[in-house]
Design a protein around this motif. Sequence first.
Motif, PDB file in Angstrom:
ATOM      1  N   GLU A  35       0.830  -1.033   0.081  1.00  0.00           N
ATOM      2  CA  GLU A  35       0.011  -0.130   0.140  1.00  0.00           C
ATOM      3  C   GLU A  35       0.852   1.329  -0.111  1.00  0.00           C
ATOM      4  N   ASP A  38       2.056   1.856  -3.397  1.00  0.00           N
ATOM      5  CA  ASP A  38       0.849   2.209  -4.418  1.00  0.00           C
ATOM      6  C   ASP A  38       0.884   3.742  -3.985  1.00  0.00           C
ATOM      7  N   LEU A  39       0.829   4.013  -2.983  1.00  0.00           N
ATOM      8  CA  LEU A  39       0.717   5.671  -2.420  1.00  0.00           C
ATOM      9  C   LEU A  39       1.822   6.348  -3.081  1.00  0.00           C
ATOM     10  N   GLU A  42       1.379   6.668  -6.751  1.00  0.00           N
ATOM     11  CA  GLU A  42       0.454   7.874  -7.019  1.00  0.00           C
ATOM     12  C   GLU A  42       0.849   9.203  -6.794  1.00  0.00           C
ATOM     13  N   GLN A  43       1.464   9.501  -5.630  1.00  0.00           N
ATOM     14  CA  GLN A  43       2.180  10.749  -5.285  1.00  0.00           C
ATOM     15  C   GLN A  43       2.964  11.300  -6.715  1.00  0.00           C
ATOM     16  N   ARG A  45       2.914  10.233  -9.535  1.00  0.00           N
ATOM     17  CA  ARG A  45       2.403  10.435 -10.940  1.00  0.00           C
ATOM     18  C   ARG A  45       1.714  11.886 -10.593  1.00  0.00           C
ATOM     19  N   ARG A  46       1.063  12.256  -9.726  1.00  0.00           N
ATOM     20  CA  ARG A  46       0.447  13.463  -9.431  1.00  0.00           C
ATOM     21  C   ARG A  46       1.352  14.692  -9.640  1.00  0.00           C
TER      22      ARG A  46
END
Length: 122
Positions: A35, A38-39, A42-43, A45-46
Amino acid sequence: MSGRPDSDLPPDTQTTPEPTEDAPRDLPEDLPEAEDEDLLLEQARRARWGSVGTGALLALAGTAATALRAADAAPALVLAAYACGAAVCALAAVLGARGRTRRALWTTVAGVMVMALGDHFD
């Protein structure tokens, strides 16, 4: 006594036992790592999309400012500063798209500073 002390504690004073290779890993401990990964993805990618959007928006603003100043008969130095700042911000958008978000941030700052310098000469 000269020399450095050992950095490892003696085995009888260690607080947690070291895991052996034969000991199986518990499944609940593996889930938070996945997890967290994945976090982090995602960060990242942002951050990439944020740097791309910011660089593109500032490049567009610099191009618009160049066009407006050219219509207003501003000095050539002002037009060059806005155009160069827009080009540097466009480079920042490209860097951000390639995942170089830290370099994209500093390139964006440099491009805005160049455009601000052009505004100062006006």
